[in-house]
Motif scaffolding. Structure first.
Motif, mmCIF file in Angstrom:
data_model
loop_
_atom_site.group_PDB
_atom_site.id
_atom_site.type_symbol
_atom_site.label_atom_id
_atom_site.label_comp_id
_atom_site.label_asym_id
_atom_site.label_seq_id
_atom_site.Cartn_x
_atom_site.Cartn_y
_atom_site.Cartn_z
ATOM 1 N N LEU A 205 18.843 44.006 -8.488
ATOM 2 C CA LEU A 205 19.432 44.655 -9.544
ATOM 3 C C LEU A 205 20.199 45.999 -9.467
ATOM 4 O O LEU A 205 19.980 47.104 -8.688
ATOM 5 C CB LEU A 205 18.656 44.669 -11.131
ATOM 6 C CG LEU A 205 19.782 46.410 -12.046
ATOM 7 C CD1 LEU A 205 20.319 44.761 -12.971
ATOM 8 C CD2 LEU A 205 18.834 45.947 -13.679
ATOM 9 N N GLU A 206 21.906 46.105 -9.569
ATOM 10 C CA GLU A 206 22.632 46.805 -8.939
ATOM 11 C C GLU A 206 23.190 47.432 -9.768
ATOM 12 O O GLU A 206 24.510 48.798 -9.950
ATOM 13 C CB GLU A 206 22.905 46.357 -7.286
ATOM 14 C CG GLU A 206 24.372 45.755 -7.882
ATOM 15 C CD GLU A 206 25.697 45.469 -7.391
ATOM 16 O OE1 GLU A 206 24.973 45.408 -5.593
ATOM 17 O OE2 GLU A 206 26.744 45.053 -7.659
ATOM 18 N N VAL A 214 17.057 49.127 -17.732
ATOM 19 C CA VAL A 214 16.557 48.065 -17.187
ATOM 20 C C VAL A 214 15.898 47.169 -17.359
ATOM 21 O O VAL A 214 15.053 45.917 -17.323
ATOM 22 C CB VAL A 214 15.750 49.225 -15.276
ATOM 23 C CG1 VAL A 214 15.095 47.788 -15.517
ATOM 24 C CG2 VAL A 214 16.685 50.027 -15.407
ATOM 25 N N LEU A 227 14.892 46.951 -7.518
ATOM 26 C CA LEU A 227 15.726 47.683 -8.168
ATOM 27 C C LEU A 227 17.025 48.542 -6.768
ATOM 28 O O LEU A 227 16.712 48.406 -5.343
ATOM 29 C CB LEU A 227 15.195 48.668 -8.840
ATOM 30 C CG LEU A 227 14.708 49.070 -10.490
ATOM 31 C CD1 LEU A 227 14.581 50.547 -10.445
ATOM 32 C CD2 LEU A 227 15.734 47.742 -11.270
ATOM 33 N N SER A 228 18.111 48.481 -7.050
ATOM 34 C CA SER A 228 19.368 49.241 -5.455
ATOM 35 C C SER A 228 18.420 50.099 -5.716
ATOM 36 O O SER A 228 18.070 51.129 -6.465
ATOM 37 C CB SER A 228 20.216 48.483 -6.237
ATOM 38 O OG SER A 228 20.958 49.722 -5.158
ATOM 39 N N ILE A 232 20.520 52.770 -9.742
ATOM 40 C CA ILE A 232 21.597 51.762 -10.421
ATOM 41 C C ILE A 232 22.788 52.401 -11.510
ATOM 42 O O ILE A 232 22.906 53.241 -12.049
ATOM 43 C CB ILE A 232 20.868 50.754 -11.688
ATOM 44 C CG1 ILE A 232 19.630 50.738 -11.601
ATOM 45 C CG2 ILE A 232 21.530 49.615 -12.892
ATOM 46 C CD1 ILE A 232 19.284 49.719 -10.144
#
Length: 287
Positions: A205-206, A214, A227-228, A232
C-alpha cells in the motif's frame, strides 16, 4: 476546491501517470481510461499518441468522449491502420506501450481473473474473457491494473481462475519460457493505490484516496499487504482546472461514470447518453 466524484478522482489520478511522450493503448469498454488519456493530452501531455483497439488505428487525434461516434474519433484522421495481430504481437511487446487493464478479480501478486466467478465447469458468473490481457501481462512492463469497486469480492486471496499472470509463483512458471521485463506497475482502486514489492512482487500500500484509512483498506481487501516503507501518501484531489477540462471538453456527458454503475442505474445512464448524442452534432462544436 470544487467537489468531485470517485470517477473524477480515478480519471485525474490515471491521467497523472501519463508522460508527455507516452504511446498509450485504449482498450474496449474503458471510458475511465479513455477520459484519463484525453485529459492528459489536453493538459500536461500534448504529445501523447494513441493506439485504438476500436478501429485498430494509431492516432494523435482527440475529441470528446462518445459512445455512438467512437469510431469517427478512432478511425478518422488516424496516422496508420494496423491489424489486431500486428498490434498484440509486434507493437505492444516491442514499444512497451502504456495501458490500463481492469480485471474482475486480482490477488496480492497482481495475478488476474477475467474468465469465471465460481467453479470453471459450473460458474456462478461467466465473465467476458481476457481479450489481449494475457499477452499484455506476459510481455509488457508498462501497464497498470485498476478496479472500480475495491471489495473483498474483487481483491481476493485466491483467484477463482487465473487468466493473466502477475508476480509470485505463477510468474516463475512463466519465466521458464524465458525471463523478461514484464508485469503490472501498480494496482489502482477507488480507495487506494498498491505497488508491487521488488523481487517478491507482493502488494504494498503506497497511497490512499478520499477519507480512506489503512484500517478501512484492510477491512475491504481480501488479501494481505505490506505498508510502504516510505509512508502512506494521500493522493492529491483533482484540481479545478482538471475538473473543468474533464467536464466541459473531454467528457461532458459523463460517459466515464458507466464503469462505476451496474444494473438499472447503468442502463438508465446509457440510455440518457445515447439520447443526448442523437440530438447534437458530432465533435466538440456540439458540446
Amino acid at each position: 476546491m470544487t467537489a468531485f466524484t470517485k470517477d473524477e478522482q480515478l480519471v485525474c489520478y490515471m491521467s497523472s501517470l501519463i508522460e508527455p511522450e507516452d504511446f498509450v493503448v485504449q482498450g474496449m469498454g474503458t471510458p475511465l481510461v479513455f477520459s484519463a488519456f484525453l485529459l492528459a493530452k489536453e493538459t500536461h501531455a500534448p504529445g501523447v499518441q494513441f493506439m485504438y483497439t476500436v478501429g485498430n488505428t494509431i492516432s494523435e487525434h482527440t475529441d470528446r468522449l462518445s459512445i455512438t461516434h467512437l469510431e469517427h474519433l478512432t478511425v478518422n484522421s488516424s496516422l496508420k491502420r494496423v491489424k489486431m495481430t500486428e498490434m498484440h504481437c509486434d507493437i505492444v511487446p516491442s514499444l512497451k506501450v502504456k495501458e490500463f487493464i481492469r480485471p474482475a478479480q486480482v490477488d496480492r501478486y497482481g495475478n488476474c481473473n477475467n474468465v469465471v466467478i465460481g467453479n470453471y465447469e459450473k460458474p456462478a458468473i461467466r465473465l467476458p474473457g481476457t481479450g489481449g490481457i494475457t499477452d499484455v501481462a506476459a510481455f509488457n512492463p508498462n501497464f497498470y491494473l485498476y478496479v472500480t469497486r475495491h471489495s473483498l469480492q474483487t481483491l481476493v486471496e485466491q483467484l477463482d481462475f487465473c487468466s493473466s499472470v502477475g508476480y509470485g509463483e505463477r510468474a516463475h512458471e512463466l519465466h521458464l519460457m524465458g525471463r523478461r521485463e514484464r508485469g503490472p506497475q501498480k494496482l489502482i482502486t477507488d480507495r487506494c493505490v498498491f505497488s508491487f514489492a521488488d523481487g517478491v512482487g507482493s502488494a504494498v500500500l503506497e497511497a490512499i484516496f478520499h477519507e480512506e484509512t489503512v484500517d478501512s483498506i484492510r477491512k475491504n481487501t481480501g488479501f494481505s499487504f505490506d505498508l510502504s516503507a516510505k509512508g502512506i501518501d494521500r493522493v492529491d484531489p483533482p484540481s479545478d482546472h482538471q475538473l473543468q477540462i474533464l467536464r466541459e471538453m473531454v467528457d461532458p456527458l459523463g460517459i466515464r461514470e458507466l464503469e462505476l454503475l451496474g444494473g438499472n442505474d447503468r442502463l438508465q445512464k446509457l440510455e440518457k447518453i445515447i439520447r443526448a448524442e442523437h440530438n447534437r452534432p458530432r465533435g466538440r462544436e456540439g458540446a
